[in-house]
Motif scaffolding. Structure first.
Motif, short mmCIF file in Angstrom:
data_model
loop_
_atom_site.label_atom_id
_atom_site.label_comp_id
_atom_site.label_asym_id
_atom_site.label_seq_id
_atom_site.Cartn_x
_atom_site.Cartn_y
_atom_site.Cartn_z
N GLU A 547 0.81 -1.21 0.00
CA GLU A 547 0.00 0.00 0.00
C GLU A 547 0.85 1.26 0.00
O GLU A 547 0.44 2.29 -0.54
CB GLU A 547 -0.93 -0.01 1.22
N ASP A 548 2.05 1.20 0.62
CA ASP A 548 2.90 2.37 0.70
C ASP A 548 3.91 2.44 -0.44
O ASP A 548 4.87 3.22 -0.39
CB ASP A 548 3.63 2.42 2.04
N ALA A 549 3.71 1.62 -1.48
CA ALA A 549 4.65 1.65 -2.62
C ALA A 549 4.57 3.00 -3.32
O ALA A 549 3.49 3.58 -3.46
CB ALA A 549 4.31 0.52 -3.59
N PRO A 550 5.72 3.51 -3.77
CA PRO A 550 5.71 4.81 -4.46
C PRO A 550 4.94 4.72 -5.77
O PRO A 550 4.92 3.68 -6.43
CB PRO A 550 7.20 5.09 -4.71
N ARG A 551 4.30 5.82 -6.13
CA ARG A 551 3.58 5.84 -7.40
C ARG A 551 4.59 5.95 -8.53
O ARG A 551 5.35 6.91 -8.64
CB ARG A 551 2.63 7.03 -7.45
N ASP A 552 4.64 4.94 -9.37
CA ASP A 552 5.57 4.92 -10.49
C ASP A 552 4.96 4.13 -11.64
O ASP A 552 3.77 3.78 -11.60
CB ASP A 552 6.93 4.34 -10.07
N VAL A 553 5.77 3.84 -12.66
CA VAL A 553 5.23 3.13 -13.84
C VAL A 553 4.74 1.73 -13.46
O VAL A 553 3.82 1.20 -14.10
CB VAL A 553 6.29 3.04 -14.95
N TRP A 554 5.34 1.13 -12.42
CA TRP A 554 4.97 -0.24 -12.04
C TRP A 554 3.62 -0.26 -11.33
O TRP A 554 2.79 -1.13 -11.61
CB TRP A 554 6.05 -0.85 -11.17
N THR A 555 3.41 0.66 -10.42
CA THR A 555 2.11 0.69 -9.75
C THR A 555 1.01 1.12 -10.72
O THR A 555 -0.13 0.64 -10.63
CB THR A 555 2.14 1.64 -8.54
N ALA A 556 1.37 2.00 -11.67
CA ALA A 556 0.38 2.40 -12.69
C ALA A 556 0.01 1.21 -13.56
O ALA A 556 -1.17 1.03 -13.92
CB ALA A 556 0.95 3.53 -13.54
N ALA A 557 1.00 0.37 -13.90
CA ALA A 557 0.73 -0.82 -14.70
C ALA A 557 -0.15 -1.80 -13.94
O ALA A 557 -1.04 -2.45 -14.51
CB ALA A 557 2.04 -1.49 -15.11
N TYR A 558 0.11 -1.92 -12.63
CA TYR A 558 -0.73 -2.79 -11.80
C TYR A 558 -2.18 -2.29 -11.79
O TYR A 558 -3.13 -3.06 -11.96
CB TYR A 558 -0.18 -2.86 -10.38
N ASP A 559 -2.35 -1.00 -11.57
CA ASP A 559 -3.70 -0.43 -11.53
C ASP A 559 -4.45 -0.68 -12.83
O ASP A 559 -5.64 -1.06 -12.83
CB ASP A 559 -3.63 1.08 -11.26
N GLN A 560 -3.75 -0.46 -13.95
CA GLN A 560 -4.39 -0.65 -15.26
C GLN A 560 -4.75 -2.12 -15.48
O GLN A 560 -5.85 -2.45 -15.95
CB GLN A 560 -3.45 -0.16 -16.37
N ALA A 561 -3.83 -3.03 -15.11
CA ALA A 561 -4.08 -4.46 -15.29
C ALA A 561 -5.24 -4.92 -14.43
O ALA A 561 -6.11 -5.69 -14.87
CB ALA A 561 -2.82 -5.26 -14.96
#
Length: 661
Positions: A547-561
């Motif tokens: 939950e505390d992971a920084p917002r980056d391309v990886w978390t954005a990819a997770y959200d989209q997936a």
């Protein structure tokens, strides 16, 4: 005279059912009126060769394989051989034949006693032969050994086997799989010039016996020879070379004291030719079984005409050449990972790629290989100069074969296997180093090398992809990232529709679910097997960042997936159930490209091999979640400290070869 009835399990459960074959020993002994001595150990006679004076030779590749006697240690197997067969010394050769995957390397294809103290060994003289290094390792063991009488062995070298074409495949006819009859030696031959040299060597090893060559390419195509399809009954009145062994057992022990098992050249009263072995044991795969029947048909004039449907010969098929994609999809299907495996392929890391991290990543790969080998056979490819070190690291439960490689990522460089009515085939996805990001002059050929070695038909895909870039449920649904496949570094000029059509043609998918992924941030362009996996049709396990992971391309990819998968439907028209598998948080200092994903696990026969990252709570929680997903499988966690620094994990370093349906 007594005869042992060892248990038979179809060479480690390779063919079902085998209950009738398991009864053959008992039925024959009953019919012959011979006393039966029961043994709890699983053993085939082709797995051993004896000198009749107390010495037995076998192979580690066969008898130490967990698919036969998983509850017996090497010492336990040796004790059983001594107790039941009257031998006093067991010599373990490391290898059987590389191509002998059906029996897991029976010794009767690589070594045979011709007399006490004398051993005929297969020793190919061509450095390009797949068994060149392996048979020299066997020779070294015998040169350093003595027999039960303390004598060094006299080794007789048999030259390279002959290769002939049968039904479009190149088949090796092994001269050493001969059978010694009364006054004669029956030798399998190929009908080529090399036969004469082999017959001369065998004739010199058995003076006073007539050597008879019999053409057996069709039987060789099934994986065996003359010795495999015969079983002698020794003449009871003939004295053995050695006196009966003595025993310290009290007389109340009813188990008999056995004289030494006979050498091949002991006089026999009768020979039993068990012809069922040709169609049961020696039909390696369904496609080969049918082709074998076809070849026999041509020889005997149609006696087996009702045995099966014709099959396309092994070779290379281009998926793009199929005019009807729907027909192609119906022909071949990629099974899900829970489908039973024949074996797992892996690859040994090289210093060229891993440099100072080589020792660490090799420890990780060896640990993974050993863990998998507890559940199913493992074949590990290694550069010829690394074979010995890889074998030492991985142990005798892993088979190491000398095939040139650049790196360890077998999921991506190896073939992706598919099943169909014609048996099994392998898709070659034209590996190009993940878009020319890494040296791959050797890895680009690995898929072809494996398929050639396994004699499996090759389907050349019309696109560039990697095994880790696709995930299937085995029921028609496929997941992939656009970043990996719809990418000019792999498939320039191809549209999403083009690539989707190619995937449907090659692996039998009917529904493709695309998630966006991430381009250019890791070497794979974000493979799907690090993000989301099917645990069964309709259930997707998704790697979930803290939950505390920084917002980056990886978390954005997770959200989209997650958004895509939560609304997607599978090939059956059903909505997907999402199961979160949280990523570890407390893993210390790691490189920027470290893959901290539990989703990159690997499903094996009866188990799941799961990464362990050192975050005790996360590791434990991951094991609980995966155990709930696979309730009938054992969960084994292994460290991947160095492997993860390379941007991959357990799934990335493995590739299953499924059992034929």
């Amino acid at each position: 005279m007594a005869r042992h009835a060892h248990r038979f399990n179809s060479w480690g459960g390779k063919h079902h059912p085998w209950d009738q074959d398991d009864r053959i020993s008992a039925l024959l002994l009953e019919r012959l009126g011979v006393d039966r001595v029961e043994s709890h150990m699983i053993l085939e006679s082709g797995a051993i060769t004896v000198d009749g004076e107390g010495t037995l030779i076998t192979t580690e590749q066969c008898l130490l394989n967990r698919n036969r006697n998983s509850g017996l240690s090497r010492a336990g197997i040796e004790a059983e051989l001594k107790a039941r067969l009257g031998v006093t010394k067991v010599i373990w050769l490391p290898y059987g034949g590389l191509e002998d995957r059906e029996t897991d390397g029976h010794v009767d294809g690589v070594a045979a006693f011709t007399a006490p103290g004398k051993v005929l060994i297969q020793l190919p003289d061509d450095p390009g032969h797949p068994d060149y290094a392996r048979m020299r390792a066997n020779k070294s063991v015998l040169e350093a050994s003595t027999d039960a009488a303390g004598r060094p062995f006299e080794l007789i070298e048999l030259p390279q086997s002959a290769f002939v074409e049968v039904a479009g495949d190149l088949v090796e006819v092994g001269y050493l799989n001969f059978y010694v009859a009364n006054g004669a030696v029956v030798v399998p031959v190929a009908g080529v010039e090399a036969d004469e040299k082999a017959l001369a060597v065998i004739g010199a090893a058995f003076p006073g016996r007539t050597v008879v060559g019999v053409k057996t390419p069709v039987i060789a195509y099934g994986g065996g020879g003359v010795h495999c399809i015969t079983q002698q009954i020794p003449a009871a009145g003939e004295a053995l070379r050695a006196a009966p062994t003595t025993s310290s057992r009290p007389r109340s022990d009813r188990r008999p004291v056995h004289r030494p098992h006979r050498c091949r050249d002991h006089p026999g009263s009768r020979t039993k030719l068990i012809l069922t072995k040709i169609s049961v044991r020696k039909s390696l795969y369904m496609s080969r079984r049918q082709t074998l029947q076809t070849a026999i048909l041509a020889t005997v004039g149609g006696a087996l005409s009702a045995c099966g449907t014709p099959v396309t010969r092994a070779g290379t098929t281009t998926a793009a050449a199929q005019k009807d994609p729907a027909a192609k999809a119906a022909e071949w299907r990629m099974p899900d990972e829970t489908h039973p495996h024949d074996l797992t392929f892996m690859s040994w890391p090289t210093e060229l790629i891993w440099e100072s991290d080589t020792a660490g990543v090799r420890r990780d790969i060896a640990g993974i290989a050993r863990a998998i080998a507890d559940f199913e056979p493992v074949v590990l490819l290694a550069n010829p100069k690394d074979v010995k070190s890889a074998q030492r690291a991985c142990g005798s439960g892993v088979e190491v074969v000398p095939i040139p490689v650049d790196d360890l990522w077998m999921r991506d460089i190896g073939p992706t296997f598919v099943l169909g009515q014609k048996g099994i085939a392998g898709v070659d996805f034209n590996f190009n180093g993940w878009g020319d990001k890494q040296e791959h002059s050797r890895d680009k050929d690995v898929a072809r090398e494996i398929l050639t070695m396994e004699r499996v038909s090759r389907i050349q895909a019309p696109i560039v992809a990697e095994g880790g870039s696709i995930e299937v449920d085995g029921a028609g649904t496929l997941m992939a990232t656009e970043s990996s496949l719809i990418n000019d570094n792999r498939n320039p000029g191809k549209t999403r529709k083009d690539i989707e059509r190619a995937l449907k043609e090659t692996v039998g998918a009917t529904t493709v679910i695309w998630v966006k992924g991430v381009k250019g941030k890791d070497i794979t362009d974000y493979h799907i097997d690090a993000l989301a996996r099917f645990s069964e049709p309709g259930v997707v396990v998704i790697s979930t960042p803290p939950e505390d992971a920084p917002r980056d391309v990886w978390t954005a990819a997770y959200d989209q997936a997650r958004k895509v998968l939560s609304t997607a439907v599978d090939a059956r028209g059903k909505r997907l159930e999402l199961v979160e598998l949280p990523e570890p948080g407390d893993i210390g200092r790691r490189g920027e490209g470290f893959l901290a994903s539990y989703v990159n696990y690997y499903v094996v026969n009866g188990g799941v091999v799961l990464p362990r990252f050192g975050d005790r709570k996360a590791d434990k929680d991951a094991a609980v979640i995966v155990r709930d997903l696979y309730p009938k499988r054992e969960i084994v966690q292994v460290p991947v400290d160095t492997l993860g620094e390379g941007g991959g994990g357990i799934h990335c370093s493995t590739q299953q070869m499924p059992k034929r349906s």
